[in-house]
Design a protein around this motif. Sequence first.
Motif, PDB file in Angstrom:
ATOM      1  N   GLY A  23      21.132  50.816  16.909  1.00 13.53           N
ATOM      2  CA  GLY A  23      20.559  51.863  17.767  1.00 13.53           C
ATOM      3  C   GLY A  23      20.922  53.284  17.376  1.00 13.53           C
ATOM      4  N   THR A  24      21.750  53.451  16.332  1.00 16.88           N
ATOM      5  CA  THR A  24      22.078  54.802  15.845  1.00 16.88           C
ATOM      6  C   THR A  24      21.312  55.147  14.567  1.00 16.88           C
TER       7      THR A  24
ATOM      8  N   SER B 231      10.911  43.481  11.006  1.00 22.01           N
ATOM      9  CA  SER B 231      10.858  42.978   9.629  1.00 22.01           C
ATOM     10  C   SER B 231       9.774  43.745   8.857  1.00 22.01           C
TER      11      SER B 231
HETATM   12  N1  LIG Z   1      12.342  51.225   5.231  1.00 24.19           N
HETATM   13  C1  LIG Z   1      11.168  50.666   5.495  1.00 24.19           C
HETATM   14  O1  LIG Z   1      10.132  51.120   5.005  1.00 24.19           O
HETATM   15  C2  LIG Z   1      11.112  49.453   6.424  1.00 24.19           C
HETATM   16  C3  LIG Z   1       9.877  48.859   6.680  1.00 24.19           C
HETATM   17  C4  LIG Z   1       9.819  47.810   7.598  1.00 24.19           C
HETATM   18  C5  LIG Z   1      10.974  47.355   8.225  1.00 24.19           C
HETATM   19  N2  LIG Z   1      12.182  47.941   7.942  1.00 24.19           N
HETATM   20  C6  LIG Z   1      13.377  47.458   8.662  1.00 24.19           C
HETATM   21  O2  LIG Z   1      13.717  48.425   9.638  1.00 24.19           O
HETATM   22  C7  LIG Z   1      15.050  48.173  10.079  1.00 24.19           C
HETATM   23  C8  LIG Z   1      15.726  49.498  10.468  1.00 24.19           C
HETATM   24  O3  LIG Z   1      15.765  50.352   9.374  1.00 24.19           O
HETATM   25  P1  LIG Z   1      16.317  51.855   9.509  1.00 24.19           P
HETATM   26  O4  LIG Z   1      15.751  52.608   8.351  1.00 24.19           O
HETATM   27  O5  LIG Z   1      16.120  52.364  10.905  1.00 24.19           O
HETATM   28  O6  LIG Z   1      17.882  51.628   9.262  1.00 24.19           O
HETATM   29  P2  LIG Z   1      19.029  52.754   9.159  1.00 24.19           P
HETATM   30  O7  LIG Z   1      18.537  54.103   9.517  1.00 24.19           O
HETATM   31  O8  LIG Z   1      19.692  52.548   7.830  1.00 24.19           O
HETATM   32  O9  LIG Z   1      20.037  52.300  10.311  1.00 24.19           O
HETATM   33  C9  LIG Z   1      20.794  51.147  10.154  1.00 24.19           C
HETATM   34  C10 LIG Z   1      21.467  50.829  11.470  1.00 24.19           C
HETATM   35  O10 LIG Z   1      22.142  49.569  11.304  1.00 24.19           O
HETATM   36  C11 LIG Z   1      23.427  49.713  11.864  1.00 24.19           C
HETATM   37  N3  LIG Z   1      24.370  48.749  11.301  1.00 24.19           N
HETATM   38  C12 LIG Z   1      24.848  48.678  10.032  1.00 24.19           C
HETATM   39  N4  LIG Z   1      25.753  47.685   9.936  1.00 24.19           N
HETATM   40  C13 LIG Z   1      25.843  47.116  11.177  1.00 24.19           C
HETATM   41  C14 LIG Z   1      26.621  46.057  11.721  1.00 24.19           C
HETATM   42  N5  LIG Z   1      27.512  45.378  10.987  1.00 24.19           N
HETATM   43  N6  LIG Z   1      26.475  45.771  13.035  1.00 24.19           N
HETATM   44  C15 LIG Z   1      25.576  46.460  13.809  1.00 24.19           C
HETATM   45  N7  LIG Z   1      24.813  47.460  13.349  1.00 24.19           N
HETATM   46  C16 LIG Z   1      24.950  47.783  12.038  1.00 24.19           C
HETATM   47  C17 LIG Z   1      23.823  51.156  11.555  1.00 24.19           C
HETATM   48  O11 LIG Z   1      24.907  51.547  12.393  1.00 24.19           O
HETATM   49  P3  LIG Z   1      25.911  52.780  12.069  1.00 24.19           P
HETATM   50  O12 LIG Z   1      25.089  54.035  12.245  1.00 24.19           O
HETATM   51  O13 LIG Z   1      26.967  52.641  13.107  1.00 24.19           O
HETATM   52  O14 LIG Z   1      26.390  52.563  10.672  1.00 24.19           O
HETATM   53  C18 LIG Z   1      22.523  51.863  11.904  1.00 24.19           C
HETATM   54  O15 LIG Z   1      22.419  52.050  13.294  1.00 24.19           O
HETATM   55  C19 LIG Z   1      15.704  47.359   8.964  1.00 24.19           C
HETATM   56  O16 LIG Z   1      15.965  46.052   9.436  1.00 24.19           O
HETATM   57  C20 LIG Z   1      14.653  47.307   7.862  1.00 24.19           C
HETATM   58  O17 LIG Z   1      14.673  46.084   7.163  1.00 24.19           O
HETATM   59  C21 LIG Z   1      12.244  48.972   7.067  1.00 24.19           C
END
Ligand SMILES: NC(=O)c1ccc[n+]([C@@H]2O[C@H](COP(=O)([O-])OP(=O)(O)OC[C@H]3O[C@@H](n4cnc5c(N)ncnc54)[C@H](OP(=O)(O)O)[C@@H]3O)[C@@H](O)[C@H]2O)c1
Length: 253
Positions: free
Chosen positions: A8-9, A95
């Motif tokens: 959520g961050t 996903s």
């Molecule tokens: N990039 C794309 O184009 C795309 C497309 C479709 C789907 N997705 C999916 O979208 C999702 C979210 O992506 P995003 O870009 O929003 O990610 P992000 O900005 O990198 O954020 C990752 C989050 O995961 C948390 N996290 C990391 N390790 C953790 C743990 N051990 N326990 C609990 N939380 C943890 C982080 O917490 P901290 O801040 O505390 O570290 C942060 O809140 C992913 O599952 C990805 O596969 C991505």
Amino acid sequence: MKIVVIGGTGLIGTKLVGYLRERGHDAIAASPNTGVNTITREGLAQALAGADVVVDVANAPVWEDQAVLEFFETSTRNLLAAEAAADVRHHVALSIVGSERLPDNGYFRAKVAQEALIKASAIPYTILRATQFFEFVGGIAQSATVGDEIRLSPALIQPIAAQDVALALADVAVSPPANGTVEVAGPEAMPLDELGRRFVRGTKGTLKVVPDVRARYFGGVLSDRTLTPGAHPRIGAIRFEDWLGQSARAAGR
Ligand SMILES: NC(=O)c1ccc[n+]([C@@H]2O[C@H](COP(=O)([O-])OP(=O)(O)OC[C@H]3O[C@@H](n4cnc5c(N)ncnc54)[C@H](OP(=O)(O)O)[C@@H]3O)[C@@H](O)[C@H]2O)c1
């Protein structure tokens, strides 16, 4: 409803928590930064106590093949076990459209493994598969840069704004479980090399984008069907050019 947003961050999670709170829900941002870790299980049981819905938008800190697979498998197993103990009624996970169509990509294999664990669990679920975020296009361009050229496949891609993904997730989180997969994509499909050219133009970059049918996308060769959604996806409202313009203004370009 009490809705726990794992991750959520992050990029999606921050927006999602905001939208859910605007709608009057008790949305909790759960991540290592707020004392909740799905790998070590620290804070997990406490965060999930009394939760109706859990939305998993966590991402792996390391994207190397084995590390990313271990992250999504361990995190999902621990999360589903904690949800079963807390009697959570709906597990929602984010996903990627076409994950199973790019088996050469370790990140996509990890998302397929995450989905398989969710489908095999007894907890009612909805998997929302999104296409690539606009916010990720710079990373795609960077990974395809060789010298002063960006070599990109002309295969179709239909990217989406993170804001539209978060809005779709907010709707899914407050709806009954689909016990299946739904898709969300951006308003426009275009060749990936064209997307790269628009990105370079919009960010006032200088690199030349070269179309290359053999160019690999994070290890895999693309066709027009690899990254694009199936029939009847939900469609986001924000167009890439408008997002680029907003981002440029925010960055003072
Ligand atoms: N990039 C794309 O184009 C795309 C497309 C479709 C789907 N997705 C999916 O979208 C999702 C979210 O992506 P995003 O870009 O929003 O990610 P992000 O900005 O990198 O954020 C990752 C989050 O995961 C948390 N996290 C990391 N390790 C953790 C743990 N051990 N326990 C609990 N939380 C943890 C982080 O917490 P901290 O801040 O505390 O570290 C942060 O809140 C992913 O599952 C990805 O596969 C991505």
